[in-house]
Design a protein around this motif. Structure first.
Motif, PDB file in Angstrom:
ATOM      1  N   ARG A  30       0.823  -1.226   0.000  1.00  0.00           N
ATOM      2  CA  ARG A  30       0.000   0.000   0.000  1.00  0.00           C
ATOM      3  C   ARG A  30       0.848   1.263   0.000  1.00  0.00           C
ATOM      4  O   ARG A  30       0.319   2.364   0.021  1.00  0.00           O
ATOM      5  CB  ARG A  30      -0.917   0.007   1.224  1.00  0.00           C
ATOM      6  N   GLY A  31       2.149   1.112   0.002  1.00  0.00           N
ATOM      7  CA  GLY A  31       3.023   2.273  -0.032  1.00  0.00           C
ATOM      8  C   GLY A  31       3.649   2.633   1.286  1.00  0.00           C
ATOM      9  O   GLY A  31       4.322   3.658   1.402  1.00  0.00           O
ATOM     10  N   LYS A 284      15.003   1.587   5.331  1.00  0.00           N
ATOM     11  CA  LYS A 284      14.839   2.552   6.418  1.00  0.00           C
ATOM     12  C   LYS A 284      13.826   3.649   6.106  1.00  0.00           C
ATOM     13  O   LYS A 284      13.337   4.305   7.016  1.00  0.00           O
ATOM     14  CB  LYS A 284      16.201   3.125   6.817  1.00  0.00           C
ATOM     15  N   SER A 285      13.485   3.843   4.839  1.00  0.00           N
ATOM     16  CA  SER A 285      12.413   4.786   4.528  1.00  0.00           C
ATOM     17  C   SER A 285      11.049   4.203   4.882  1.00  0.00           C
ATOM     18  O   SER A 285      10.063   4.943   4.994  1.00  0.00           O
ATOM     19  CB  SER A 285      12.445   5.162   3.041  1.00  0.00           C
ATOM     20  N   LEU A 286      10.984   2.884   5.095  1.00  0.00           N
ATOM     21  CA  LEU A 286       9.727   2.212   5.416  1.00  0.00           C
ATOM     22  C   LEU A 286       9.570   1.913   6.905  1.00  0.00           C
ATOM     23  O   LEU A 286       8.475   2.020   7.451  1.00  0.00           O
ATOM     24  CB  LEU A 286       9.624   0.897   4.637  1.00  0.00           C
ATOM     25  N   ILE A 287      10.649   1.506   7.569  1.00  0.00           N
ATOM     26  CA  ILE A 287      10.550   1.108   8.979  1.00  0.00           C
ATOM     27  C   ILE A 287      11.424   1.959   9.884  1.00  0.00           C
ATOM     28  O   ILE A 287      11.410   1.775  11.102  1.00  0.00           O
ATOM     29  CB  ILE A 287      10.885  -0.384   9.177  1.00  0.00           C
ATOM     30  N   GLY A 288      12.162   2.906   9.315  1.00  0.00           N
ATOM     31  CA  GLY A 288      13.059   3.717  10.117  1.00  0.00           C
ATOM     32  C   GLY A 288      14.336   2.975  10.449  1.00  0.00           C
ATOM     33  O   GLY A 288      14.514   1.794  10.109  1.00  0.00           O
ATOM     34  N   VAL A 313       9.773   0.043  -3.219  1.00  0.00           N
ATOM     35  CA  VAL A 313      10.113   0.932  -4.330  1.00  0.00           C
ATOM     36  C   VAL A 313      10.520   2.290  -3.756  1.00  0.00           C
ATOM     37  O   VAL A 313       9.776   2.891  -2.981  1.00  0.00           O
ATOM     38  CB  VAL A 313       8.925   1.100  -5.295  1.00  0.00           C
ATOM     39  N   ALA A 314      11.698   2.745  -4.142  1.00  0.00           N
ATOM     40  CA  ALA A 314      12.154   4.067  -3.701  1.00  0.00           C
ATOM     41  C   ALA A 314      11.371   5.135  -4.451  1.00  0.00           C
ATOM     42  O   ALA A 314      11.359   5.155  -5.681  1.00  0.00           O
ATOM     43  CB  ALA A 314      13.649   4.219  -3.957  1.00  0.00           C
ATOM     44  N   ASN A 315      10.715   6.034  -3.713  1.00  0.00           N
ATOM     45  CA  ASN A 315       9.928   7.088  -4.359  1.00  0.00           C
ATOM     46  C   ASN A 315      10.603   8.442  -4.206  1.00  0.00           C
ATOM     47  O   ASN A 315       9.943   9.473  -4.133  1.00  0.00           O
ATOM     48  CB  ASN A 315       8.507   7.125  -3.789  1.00  0.00           C
TER      49      ASN A 315
END
Length: 361
Positions: A30-31, A284-288, A313-315
């Motif tokens: 879901r992003g 780390k952009s998803l879970i820190g 996916v890196a946004n």
């Protein structure tokens, strides 16, 4: 030294994305989940990737989370774990409990013993606390026991649970992003911390994922930063132990926390090991940055992604000066993975993972 292979026979995870691997993968599809502003002290708040809400005090929430995560691993019965070592890896340990109870709970081993008691652990319990390399070093220690034939199986628990002291410390050093982490990003502006509990059940019995090498190198000249020479040395030592060449690596899971300086140092160091940098994947952009738990949390999430065919996916735009490519999907014929971790105190660690279910190149 014995040459017993070491496999990841089971794993479990609770992180900001969800309370198990399935929830986490669904949230990734879901992003992801936006970080939550957390106040360290009045007037100072930063975004944190916090665990999903739960009831109870600090210890009650931790015990419930640890029990749930361990249950995901498919452990043998209690009798089979009587001689099985448990390695509890953490940077913050029980600081959150000490804040909530307004008292000190005891030394470092008190926390690990309490975690062992919470899950009814019958074997020996060890503490590993080497800052952000804690979980990787715990895996290295557990794998060495199995590889030497001392034990047939071991459990590693990476734990980074809620507290304000760690957040305030990183904020005071001006290392935190005011919005979000951008690993290797052109506009990266600091870390975003995260909470996680991750479990890795290691065994000599064959399974899909095999730990074939690893190393820890300390460079004390840069106690709060990355050291390019130490990163390279850890990677080369891991490759040597695993009997691999640099060109055998299909994917790298780097530290890549979004730090302006450390991301650049890590990319430059990897370029000295690899003639052409393999594709990379960053979480780390998803879970820190889950600090002492990060090595286990990100490895468990990565293997879950590969098994389920889900991919982060890196946004955000990458810094072209770093020469890094974040893979948009799992590489074809993926077999060998290099995992990096960098921690305060000069610790630089690397693990090599082989997918025994993947076709040979």
């Amino acid at each position: 030294m014995s040459d017993v292979p070491v496999y990841m026979a089971g794993s479990g995870l609770a992180c900001a994305l969800g309370r198990d691997r399935q929830e986490s993968l669904a949230a990734m599809r879901r992003g992801g989940v936006a970080p939550t502003p957390v106040t360290a002290v009045e007037g100072f708040a930063w975004p944190v990737h916090v665990l999903p809400p739960d009831e109870g005090d600090w210890w009650q929430r931790l015990r419930r989370t640890v029990c749930d995560v361990v249950a995901q691993c498919g452990l043998p019965d209690a009798q089979a774990t009587a001689e099985m070592p448990l390695f509890v890896a953490s940077s913050s340990l029980d600081v959150g409990h000490e804040e909530e109870a307004r008292r000190l709970a005891g030394d470092m081993q008190v926390f690990a013993d309490a975690v062992g008691d919470a899950i009814g652990w019958r074997g020996p319990v060890f503490t590993v606390s080497t800052a952000c390399t804690s979980a990787v070093n715990a895996v290295l220690a557990a794998a060495e026991l199995i590889r030497d034939g001392a034990v047939p199986r071991a459990m590693v628990l990476g734990i980074e649970f809620s507290n304000r002291l760690t957040l305030a410390g990183f904020g005071g050093m001006q290392l935190l992003s005011p919005d979000r982490a951008l690993p290797f990003g052109a506009d990266r502006n600091g870390l975003v911390l995260g909470e996680a509990v991750a479990a890795m059940y290691l065994s000599a019995a064959p399974a899909r994922w095999c730990l074939i090498g690893g190393a820890n190198v300390v460079a004390g000249t840069t106690p709060t930063g990355a050291h390019a020479g130490a990163i390279g040395a850890a990677c080369r030592a891991a490759l040597q132990q695993g009997g691999l060449r640099a060109q055998d690596i299909d994917l790298i899971k780097p530290q890549a926390a979004g730090s302006l300086n450390n991301d650049a140092i890590e990319a430059a160091a990897l370029a000295t090991v690899f003639d052409t940098l393999p594709p990379m994947v960053a979480f780390k952009s998803l879970i820190g940055h889950t600090l002492g738990a990060s090595g286990a949390a990100e490895l468990v999430l990565l293997t879950a992604c590969i098994e389920a065919g889900v991919w982060p996916v890196a946004n955000h735009a990458l810094d072209p000066a770093l020469g890094v490519v974040l893979a948009e999907r799992a590489p074809t014929n993926l077999q060998h993975i290099l995992v990096n971790a960098i921690g305060f105190g000069g610790g630089h660690a690397a693990l090599l993972l082989k997918d025994c279910g993947a076709p040979s190149a």
